[in-house]
Design a protein around this motif. Structure first.
Motif, PDB file in Angstrom:
ATOM      1  N   LEU A 255      50.030 -57.782 -34.283  1.00 30.47           N
ATOM      2  CA  LEU A 255      50.801 -56.833 -35.090  1.00 30.47           C
ATOM      3  C   LEU A 255      50.529 -55.398 -34.643  1.00 30.47           C
ATOM      4  CD1 LEU A 255      52.639 -56.325 -37.573  1.00 30.47           C
ATOM      5  CD2 LEU A 255      50.546 -56.234 -38.957  1.00 30.47           C
ATOM      6  N   TYR A 256      49.263 -55.085 -34.349  1.00 29.95           N
ATOM      7  CA  TYR A 256      48.907 -53.740 -33.920  1.00 29.95           C
ATOM      8  C   TYR A 256      49.556 -53.379 -32.588  1.00 29.95           C
ATOM      9  CZ  TYR A 256      45.144 -54.364 -37.370  1.00 29.95           C
ATOM     10  OH  TYR A 256      44.426 -54.611 -38.509  1.00 29.95           O
ATOM     11  N   LEU A 257      49.767 -54.384 -31.746  1.00 31.16           N
ATOM     12  CA  LEU A 257      50.432 -54.130 -30.467  1.00 31.16           C
ATOM     13  C   LEU A 257      51.939 -54.013 -30.633  1.00 31.16           C
ATOM     14  CD1 LEU A 257      48.472 -56.593 -28.136  1.00 31.16           C
ATOM     15  CD2 LEU A 257      48.320 -54.099 -28.163  1.00 31.16           C
ATOM     16  N   LEU A 258      52.505 -54.783 -31.564  1.00 34.25           N
ATOM     17  CA  LEU A 258      53.959 -54.800 -31.727  1.00 34.25           C
ATOM     18  C   LEU A 258      54.480 -53.555 -32.444  1.00 34.25           C
ATOM     19  CD1 LEU A 258      54.698 -58.536 -32.653  1.00 34.25           C
ATOM     20  CD2 LEU A 258      55.243 -57.341 -30.518  1.00 34.25           C
ATOM     21  N   LEU A 259      53.752 -53.084 -33.451  1.00 32.91           N
ATOM     22  CA  LEU A 259      54.252 -51.955 -34.241  1.00 32.91           C
ATOM     23  C   LEU A 259      54.514 -50.703 -33.395  1.00 32.91           C
ATOM     24  CD1 LEU A 259      52.355 -52.146 -37.650  1.00 32.91           C
ATOM     25  CD2 LEU A 259      54.788 -52.447 -37.234  1.00 32.91           C
ATOM     26  N   PRO A 260      53.571 -50.254 -32.558  1.00 34.89           N
ATOM     27  CA  PRO A 260      53.876 -49.085 -31.713  1.00 34.89           C
ATOM     28  C   PRO A 260      55.056 -49.332 -30.785  1.00 34.89           C
ATOM     29  CG  PRO A 260      51.520 -49.520 -31.727  1.00 34.89           C
ATOM     30  CD  PRO A 260      52.176 -50.682 -32.383  1.00 34.89           C
ATOM     31  N   ALA A 261      55.173 -50.555 -30.267  1.00 35.31           N
ATOM     32  CA  ALA A 261      56.301 -50.859 -29.385  1.00 35.31           C
ATOM     33  C   ALA A 261      57.620 -50.762 -30.146  1.00 35.31           C
ATOM     34  CB  ALA A 261      56.124 -52.261 -28.795  1.00 35.31           C
ATOM     35  N   ILE A 262      57.635 -51.246 -31.383  1.00 32.72           N
ATOM     36  CA  ILE A 262      58.853 -51.173 -32.195  1.00 32.72           C
ATOM     37  C   ILE A 262      59.209 -49.721 -32.490  1.00 32.72           C
ATOM     38  CG2 ILE A 262      59.802 -51.690 -34.483  1.00 32.72           C
ATOM     39  CD1 ILE A 262      58.163 -54.303 -34.388  1.00 32.72           C
ATOM     40  N   TRP A 263      58.201 -48.908 -32.830  1.00 30.74           N
ATOM     41  CA  TRP A 263      58.457 -47.490 -33.098  1.00 30.74           C
ATOM     42  C   TRP A 263      59.041 -46.797 -31.876  1.00 30.74           C
ATOM     43  CZ3 TRP A 263      52.975 -47.111 -35.547  1.00 30.74           C
ATOM     44  CH2 TRP A 263      53.051 -47.513 -36.880  1.00 30.74           C
ATOM     45  N   LEU A 264      58.514 -47.128 -30.699  1.00 25.75           N
ATOM     46  CA  LEU A 264      58.982 -46.489 -29.473  1.00 25.75           C
ATOM     47  C   LEU A 264      60.396 -46.929 -29.111  1.00 25.75           C
ATOM     48  CD1 LEU A 264      55.734 -46.704 -27.320  1.00 25.75           C
ATOM     49  CD2 LEU A 264      56.778 -44.630 -28.206  1.00 25.75           C
ATOM     50  N   VAL A 265      60.685 -48.211 -29.325  1.00 23.79           N
ATOM     51  CA  VAL A 265      61.994 -48.749 -28.932  1.00 23.79           C
ATOM     52  C   VAL A 265      63.083 -48.337 -29.912  1.00 23.79           C
ATOM     53  CG1 VAL A 265      63.328 -50.875 -28.639  1.00 23.79           C
ATOM     54  CG2 VAL A 265      61.036 -50.681 -27.649  1.00 23.79           C
ATOM     55  N   THR A 266      62.778 -48.386 -31.218  1.00 25.70           N
ATOM     56  CA  THR A 266      63.824 -48.128 -32.214  1.00 25.70           C
ATOM     57  C   THR A 266      64.185 -46.646 -32.315  1.00 25.70           C
ATOM     58  OG1 THR A 266      62.120 -48.045 -33.929  1.00 25.70           O
ATOM     59  CG2 THR A 266      63.252 -50.148 -33.597  1.00 25.70           C
ATOM     60  N   ASP A 267      63.194 -45.768 -32.222  1.00 24.99           N
ATOM     61  CA  ASP A 267      63.490 -44.337 -32.339  1.00 24.99           C
ATOM     62  C   ASP A 267      62.417 -43.555 -31.595  1.00 24.99           C
ATOM     63  OD1 ASP A 267      64.386 -41.858 -32.945  1.00 24.99           O
ATOM     64  OD2 ASP A 267      64.438 -42.116 -35.117  1.00 24.99           O
ATOM     65  N   PHE A 268      62.583 -43.453 -30.297  1.00 25.26           N
ATOM     66  CA  PHE A 268      61.581 -42.803 -29.461  1.00 25.26           C
ATOM     67  C   PHE A 268      61.361 -41.349 -29.864  1.00 25.26           C
ATOM     68  CE2 PHE A 268      60.264 -40.363 -25.726  1.00 25.26           C
ATOM     69  CZ  PHE A 268      59.129 -41.072 -25.361  1.00 25.26           C
ATOM     70  N   SER A 269      62.410 -40.683 -30.330  1.00 24.76           N
ATOM     71  CA  SER A 269      62.290 -39.265 -30.670  1.00 24.76           C
ATOM     72  C   SER A 269      61.357 -39.042 -31.849  1.00 24.76           C
ATOM     73  CB  SER A 269      63.668 -38.678 -31.001  1.00 24.76           C
ATOM     74  OG  SER A 269      64.204 -39.305 -32.154  1.00 24.76           O
ATOM     75  N   GLN A 270      61.233 -40.074 -32.728  1.00 20.12           N
ATOM     76  CA  GLN A 270      60.366 -39.932 -33.886  1.00 20.12           C
ATOM     77  C   GLN A 270      58.962 -40.476 -33.644  1.00 20.12           C
ATOM     78  OE1 GLN A 270      61.190 -38.304 -36.724  1.00 20.12           O
ATOM     79  NE2 GLN A 270      63.079 -37.793 -35.655  1.00 20.12           N
ATOM     80  N   ALA A 271      58.749 -41.110 -32.477  1.00 17.55           N
ATOM     81  CA  ALA A 271      57.454 -41.739 -32.210  1.00 17.55           C
ATOM     82  C   ALA A 271      56.284 -40.767 -32.301  1.00 17.55           C
ATOM     83  CB  ALA A 271      57.487 -42.427 -30.842  1.00 17.55           C
ATOM     84  N   PRO A 272      56.397 -39.533 -31.758  1.00 16.20           N
ATOM     85  CA  PRO A 272      55.246 -38.630 -31.872  1.00 16.20           C
ATOM     86  C   PRO A 272      54.860 -38.298 -33.303  1.00 16.20           C
ATOM     87  CG  PRO A 272      56.751 -37.871 -30.173  1.00 16.20           C
ATOM     88  CD  PRO A 272      57.462 -38.956 -30.923  1.00 16.20           C
ATOM     89  N   GLY A 273      55.813 -38.380 -34.240  1.00 17.18           N
ATOM     90  CA  GLY A 273      55.478 -38.129 -35.632  1.00 17.18           C
ATOM     91  C   GLY A 273      54.755 -39.291 -36.280  1.00 17.18           C
ATOM     92  N   VAL A 274      54.873 -40.484 -35.649  1.00 20.43           N
ATOM     93  CA  VAL A 274      54.224 -41.682 -36.171  1.00 20.43           C
ATOM     94  C   VAL A 274      52.955 -41.982 -35.392  1.00 20.43           C
ATOM     95  CG1 VAL A 274      54.515 -44.142 -36.621  1.00 20.43           C
ATOM     96  CG2 VAL A 274      56.457 -42.602 -36.883  1.00 20.43           C
ATOM     97  N   LEU A 275      53.062 -41.901 -34.069  1.00 20.39           N
ATOM     98  CA  LEU A 275      51.916 -42.139 -33.199  1.00 20.39           C
ATOM     99  C   LEU A 275      51.286 -40.804 -32.803  1.00 20.39           C
ATOM    100  CD1 LEU A 275      53.409 -44.859 -30.819  1.00 20.39           C
ATOM    101  CD2 LEU A 275      51.760 -45.215 -32.640  1.00 20.39           C
ATOM    102  N   GLY A 276      49.998 -40.697 -32.999  1.00 17.23           N
ATOM    103  CA  GLY A 276      49.298 -39.489 -32.574  1.00 17.23           C
ATOM    104  C   GLY A 276      49.606 -38.267 -33.408  1.00 17.23           C
TER     105      GLY A 276
END
Length: 383
Positions: free
Chosen positions: A22-43
């Motif tokens: 799950l920990y590996l899949l969640l970041p991948a899903i965030w990156l794939v579904t909305d890459f522009s919002q990933a920095p607000g979720v990751l890091g």
């Protein structure tokens, strides 16, 4: 150590692997579904580390302590970056300078990936068990800390390495001295230096913290310490007023403020809570000779002291949990201990999802577990 019939080893292994997946899949899903919002979720917090390193090179280290300048610089890489003032001491500013050459995505990957690897290696060196290391990596603490891009995993790795070197107190002290990069944790975990009562450990901690402080002073300037101490009062006000969100924190003080208790009352009860942690730690140390329980209780008791404690700081509780298992392998498990392990392991996930606000009780639960375990180790023939 015998597990209850309802939780066999194969089931624990399955749960740990599912969590890691799950920990590996969640970041991948965030990156794939909305890459522009990933920095607000990751890091989300890491952007401040990266911006501080870059800003030191582009302007000066003193500019890092100016919130407006740091925020504007952060938004050159992440346009919707959070306003995260720099409250860290110059010693930590020194330790993030290696991020300068990298872009934000590269720096985040190296920092977080490296922290996870160091944490895993340190836990394995401590317990010498691949299964236990897998369980320690599967704790929700780890995912929460990595998702924020925070330094909790690095601190947990340092504490685990220091515990591994407990028989060499000077080296152990040198490692513990590195915790001066987070003063609010360094003060609490300094309880280890008191409980171990080793002059060599004290000397090692003093040496490494002084080397870091002098190096930061030489690299930047003495004036940076003046600015840092000036920011501490601002940090206190932001904490008391809730500008630093209470629901994201893990201290009794933040919980009381969220429940409407005034500042004075919250500080008073936090002080009593910290003293209770020290008393419980003393009881554990007096009741057993197991070094694992001495360290586990000191870490948990130290985390009860600080009012400035975030969700991701709770990853440090992973080390007492590992030490408790190591002790239980020698002395057996008291009744209800497995259930307490599961509460400490999973409650942070509910807190992270904003379903509960009880992270502050976790160090006390771990401390109580240490006391229960100490009663097993104090049985005849086991001390």
């Amino acid at each position: 150590m015998t597990l209850p019939h309802w939780l066999p080893v194969w089931r624990l292994d399955l749960y740990a692997r599912l969590l890691l997946l799950l920990y590996l899949l969640l970041p991948a899903i965030w990156l794939v579904t909305d890459f522009s919002q990933a920095p607000g979720v990751l890091g989300r917090d890491f952007i401040a580390f990266w911006a501080a390193a870059k800003l030191t090179s582009a302007q000066s280290a003193l500019a890092v302590y100016q919130p407006e300048i740091l925020l504007s610089f952060s938004r050159t890489a992440v346009p919707d970056a959070f306003d995260l003032p720099w409250f860290y001491p110059p010693t930590y500013l020194l330790m993030v300078q290696w991020l300068r050459p990298f872009s934000y995505p590269e720096a985040f990957a190296y920092f977080t990936g490296g922290s996870i690897v160091l944490y895993g290696f340190a836990v394995y060196a401590l317990c010498r068990s691949k299964r236990m290391t897998c369980y320690a990596l599967a704790l929700p603490f780890v995912f929460i800390t990595a998702q924020y891009g925070q330094n909790g995993l690095l601190l947990a790795a340092i504490v685990a390495a220091a515990a591994r070197m407990h028989s060499r107190p000077f080296i152990s002290g040198v490692l513990l001295g590195l915790l001066c990069i987070k003063p609010h944790l360094f003060i609490g975990l300094g309880l280890l230096l008191i409980t171990c009562a080793s002059p060599a450990m004290w000397g090692g901690a003093l040496l490494s913290s002084l080397v870091l402080a002098v190096s930061a002073t030489l690299m930047f300037s003495p004036a940076i310490w003046v600015i840092f101490f000036e920011t501490l009062d601002r940090a206190r006000l932001l904490l008391e007023q809730g500008v630093l969100p209470w629901w994201q924190m893990g201290s009794l003080f933040s919980g009381l403020r969220q429940w409407g208790v005034d500042v004075t009352g919250s500080h008073a009860l936090q002080l009593i809570w910290g003293l209770l942690g020290l008393l419980m730690t003393w009881r554990v140390i007096r009741s057993t000779r197991r070094w694992e329980l001495h360290w586990a209780a000191s870490i948990a008791g130290g985390l009860m002291v600080s009012p400035f404690l975030y969700q991701y700081d709770m990853v440090l509780l992973a080390i007492p949990l590992v030490l408790l298992v190591m002790s239980a392998c020698k002395d057996g498990l008291p009744g209800g201990q497995v259930q307490a392990f599961l509460v400490v392991a999973m409650l942070p996930l509910l807190d992270y999802l904003n379903l509960t606000h009880l992270n502050w009780v976790l160090p006390a639960i771990v401390l109580f577990m240490c006391w229960r375990q100490s009663r097993c180790s104090s049985l005849p023939g086991r001390s």
